[in-house]
Write an enzyme that holds these catalytic residues in place. Structure first.
Site, mmCIF file in Angstrom:
data_model
loop_
_atom_site.group_PDB
_atom_site.id
_atom_site.type_symbol
_atom_site.label_atom_id
_atom_site.label_comp_id
_atom_site.label_asym_id
_atom_site.label_seq_id
_atom_site.Cartn_x
_atom_site.Cartn_y
_atom_site.Cartn_z
ATOM 1 N N GLY A 15 -18.429 3.746 -8.700
ATOM 2 C CA GLY A 15 -19.446 3.551 -7.669
ATOM 3 C C GLY A 15 -20.792 4.136 -8.084
ATOM 4 O O GLY A 15 -20.879 5.000 -8.957
ATOM 5 N N ARG A 19 -26.388 7.051 -1.972
ATOM 6 C CA ARG A 19 -26.985 8.055 -1.085
ATOM 7 C C ARG A 19 -27.471 9.309 -1.808
ATOM 8 O O ARG A 19 -28.163 10.135 -1.235
ATOM 9 C CB ARG A 19 -25.983 8.436 0.017
ATOM 10 C CG ARG A 19 -25.912 7.411 1.136
ATOM 11 C CD ARG A 19 -24.801 7.705 2.108
ATOM 12 N NE ARG A 19 -23.497 7.349 1.565
ATOM 13 C CZ ARG A 19 -22.332 7.665 2.129
ATOM 14 N NH1 ARG A 19 -22.313 8.388 3.233
ATOM 15 N NH2 ARG A 19 -21.195 7.309 1.572
HETATM 16 C C1 UD1 Z 1 -12.647 5.583 0.619
HETATM 17 C C2 UD1 Z 1 -11.444 5.089 1.405
HETATM 18 C C3 UD1 Z 1 -11.381 5.795 2.756
HETATM 19 C C4 UD1 Z 1 -11.328 7.281 2.545
HETATM 20 C C5 UD1 Z 1 -12.499 7.734 1.682
HETATM 21 C C6 UD1 Z 1 -12.313 9.192 1.313
HETATM 22 C C7 UD1 Z 1 -11.131 2.780 0.710
HETATM 23 C C8 UD1 Z 1 -11.298 1.351 1.087
HETATM 24 N N1 UD1 Z 1 -11.544 3.679 1.597
HETATM 25 O O1 UD1 Z 1 -13.786 5.186 1.360
HETATM 26 O O2 UD1 Z 1 -10.229 5.365 3.470
HETATM 27 O O3 UD1 Z 1 -11.360 7.944 3.794
HETATM 28 O O4 UD1 Z 1 -12.557 6.992 0.457
HETATM 29 O O5 UD1 Z 1 -13.465 9.684 0.674
HETATM 30 O O6 UD1 Z 1 -10.620 3.069 -0.353
HETATM 31 N N2 UD1 Z 1 -15.195 3.343 -6.305
HETATM 32 C C9 UD1 Z 1 -15.018 2.603 -7.436
HETATM 33 N N3 UD1 Z 1 -15.249 1.258 -7.360
HETATM 34 C C10 UD1 Z 1 -15.615 0.638 -6.214
HETATM 35 C C11 UD1 Z 1 -15.790 1.416 -5.065
HETATM 36 C C12 UD1 Z 1 -15.566 2.768 -5.126
HETATM 37 O O7 UD1 Z 1 -14.689 3.115 -8.482
HETATM 38 O O8 UD1 Z 1 -15.804 -0.583 -6.239
HETATM 39 C C13 UD1 Z 1 -14.982 4.788 -6.396
HETATM 40 C C14 UD1 Z 1 -16.227 5.561 -6.064
HETATM 41 O O9 UD1 Z 1 -17.000 5.810 -7.233
HETATM 42 C C15 UD1 Z 1 -15.651 6.848 -5.488
HETATM 43 C C16 UD1 Z 1 -14.331 6.387 -4.861
HETATM 44 O O10 UD1 Z 1 -14.026 5.151 -5.450
HETATM 45 O O11 UD1 Z 1 -15.360 7.769 -6.497
HETATM 46 C C17 UD1 Z 1 -14.452 6.250 -3.337
HETATM 47 O O12 UD1 Z 1 -15.429 5.262 -3.075
HETATM 48 P P1 UD1 Z 1 -16.314 5.309 -1.774
HETATM 49 O O13 UD1 Z 1 -17.216 4.143 -1.765
HETATM 50 O O14 UD1 Z 1 -16.899 6.642 -1.599
HETATM 51 O O15 UD1 Z 1 -15.174 5.051 -0.676
HETATM 52 P P2 UD1 Z 1 -15.320 5.283 0.840
HETATM 53 O O16 UD1 Z 1 -16.034 4.144 1.452
HETATM 54 O O17 UD1 Z 1 -15.841 6.637 1.089
HETATM 55 CA CA CA Z 2 -16.725 8.476 -0.299
#
Ligand code: UD1
Ligand code: CA
Length: 496
Positions: A15, A19
């Site tokens: 990601g 923010r």
């Molecule tokens: C995710 C969870 C949510 C949980 C939260 C905890 C999902 C759908 N939701 O939400 O239930 O409460 O984490 O913090 O999983 N990332 C990738 N590739 C992507 C998207 C994200 O590698 O396409 C990585 C991000 O870099 C990060 C992690 O996954 O390290 C979490 O991603 P983030 O977008 O913060 O998830 P949340 O929407 O917070």
């Molecule tokens: Ca998160």
């Protein structure tokens, strides 16, 4: 070796971290001296998993380069253009051996306080329950923004709903998904193949695996963590600072329990890899950074910043900054001094007030007490460098070295124009501009000789208070005596 060792830990770090509003990828921001992703890698390593893999996308080269630097044995997987945590894990699995069996742990690159111990407890519970999926959860006062854990009547987990997809009733649930899981790899693979993007964010959610695993008849349970900080993610710089402070409190507490006095933990910042010996006292406003190590019985602070610096037993450092320096046993530094890389201060030596040193080897018991620049120098044991001495190491083209012998004495306000060697047991007269070597036992006098011009005040400052004072003194002591003798007898006058 632990019995529930996972086959792999997959760390999600693809990601962007919008923010953070940063040119730097989120997972490369630091707390406690380590990047967020390095904290995650260290926790993952504690599971002794066969593979630790980082899933990357945003600024992937930069993230990969950093991760390789901190851990040479990592695997990397590139996430493609399909967004979401589910897709990230799917890409992660594709880069792992196809015949992988057993447990895969998934964590986030932005949850820096998660302890390796917690991952061990997670895999233990996962194995003990015989679950296909175990979700790390926490009960929090403000669940807003997190996925909520929906439990069945028997306490098992039925599903996870994202904030944006939740009903009002589900939003009232205070048990959140921490984004850390243990999966049976075969169930995970099959389920991810069925996960779609039909949700509020149009992403492939990893959390949908829970529902699919349940539909297939598998057990899904939660591993509830009481220490809420371990599940906190960094999404913006406010959270970065908050988690940085909490981490620092934990590091300070560890040192205090190990026998270190920290007078004010709130203003003392200690990176996670710093070591400190027993009965050392850390005074307020001190930062101990990087690979700094401090011995026993030292006093460090107030207002000291040490980076990658070694302080040996019994040394004292106050109001100083040092980087890649060594401060010897029982030595003292400060106040208001700056030790640059390559400074080595011998046992019992002294770098006093307003001194800057660089690439300087200062021998046992040698003293550089006041107002000196000492660069590119070797100073023998017991030598004394007088106040205001400047080691002129740079001629505008190249740096040159100065050697001062054992028990030698450089008088105050001297300039030593390198390269110069002063032998053992030699003196340099105060105020010298030294350009040539000095042999053992000699004194070098490299300055204009003093001339006293009689009657000057009467001629040039007639009628002033100075003139009157001179006249009064003359009336008491008689005419001046003129001293033509060699005056080197009192030249070696260092301040002390
Ligand atoms: C995710 C969870 C949510 C949980 C939260 C905890 C999902 C759908 N939701 O939400 O239930 O409460 O984490 O913090 O999983 N990332 C990738 N590739 C992507 C998207 C994200 O590698 O396409 C990585 C991000 O870099 C990060 C992690 O996954 O390290 C979490 O991603 P983030 O977008 O913060 O998830 P949340 O929407 O917070
Ligand atoms: Ca998160």
């Amino acid at each position: 070796m632990n019995a529930t060792r996972p086959a792999a830990v997959v760390i999600l770090a693809a990601g962007e971290g919008t923010r953070m509003k940063s040119a730097l990828p989120k997972v490369l921001h630091r707390i406690g001296g380590l990047t967020l992703v390095e904290h995650a890698i260290r926790a993952a390593r504690q599971t002794e998993a066969q593979f630790v893999e980082v899933v990357v996308r945003h600024q992937r080269d930069r993230v990969v380069e950093h991760c390789r630097e901190v851990d040479a044995d990592l695997l990397f997987a590139d996430q493609d253009d399909v967004m979401g945590t589910g897709r990230a894990v799917e890409c992660g699995l594709d880069a792992l051996p196809a015949d992988l069996e057993g447990t895969v742990v998934v964590t986030s690159g932005d949850v820096p306080l998660l302890a390796g111990d917690t991952l061990l407890r997670l895999t233990e519970q996962h194995a003990a329950d015989g679950s296909a999926v175990t979700v790390v959860s926490a009960r929090v006062p403000r669940p807003f923004g997190y996925g909520r854990v929906v439990r069945g009547a028997d306490g098992s987990v039925e599903g996870i709903v994202e904030e944006k997809d939740a009903t009002d009733g589900q939003r009232a649930i205070d048990e959140i998904n921490a984004g850390i899981y243990a999966f049976d790899v075969a169930v995970l693979r099959r389920a991810l193949a069925r996960v779609g993007t039909d949700n509020a964010q149009g992403e492939k959610y990893l959390t949908d695996v829970v529902r699919i695993a349940r539909e297939e008849g598998h057990t899904v349970r939660a591993h509830v963590v009481d220490d809420l900080w371990q599940t906190e993610g960094v999404n913006d710089r406010v959270q970065l600072a908050t988690l940085g402070r909490v981490l620092n409190e934990r590091v300070c507490e560890r040192h205090m329990r190990g026998g270190v006095t920290i007078v004010d933990p709130a203003t003392t910042w200690i990176d996670v890899d710093v070591s400190i010996g027993r009965d050392t006292t850390i005074l307020p406003g001190t930062q101990l950074l990087g690979a700094t190590s401090i011995g026993e019985g030292c006093t460090v602070g107030p207002e000291v910043t040490l980076t990658d610096t070694e302080v040996r037993d019994g040394a004292t450092v106050k109001r100083a900054e040092a980087h890649l320096a060594v401060i010897g046993e029982g030595a003292s530094v400060g106040p208001y001094s700056y030790l640059r890389p390559g400074t080595v201060l011998g046992a019992g030596g002294k770098i006093g007030g307003f001194v800057e040193t660089k690439n300087a080897d200062i021998g046992e018991g040698a003293k550089v007490p006041h107002l000196t620049y000492c660069g590119d120098a070797t100073i023998g044991e017991g030598a004394n460098i007088g106040a205001g001495t400047i080691f002129a190491n740079y001629d505008g083209m190249a740096k040159h070295h100065t050697t001062i012998g054992r028990h030698s004495f450089v008088g105050s306000d001297s300039v030593i124009v390198a390269p110069v060697t002063v032998g053992d047991g030699a003196y340099v007269a105060a105020g010298s501009a030294l350009t040539k070597d000095v042999e053992p036992g000699q004194i070098a006098v490299a300055r204009g000789t003093q001339r006293n011009i009689d009657g000057w005040v009467a001629r040039s400052r007639a009628g002033t208070k100075t003139h009157a004072a001179a006249e009064e003194a003359r009336a008491r002591t008689g005419p001046p005596h003129t001293d033509d003798s060699d005056s080197t007898g009192s030249e070696g006058d260092g301040a002390s």
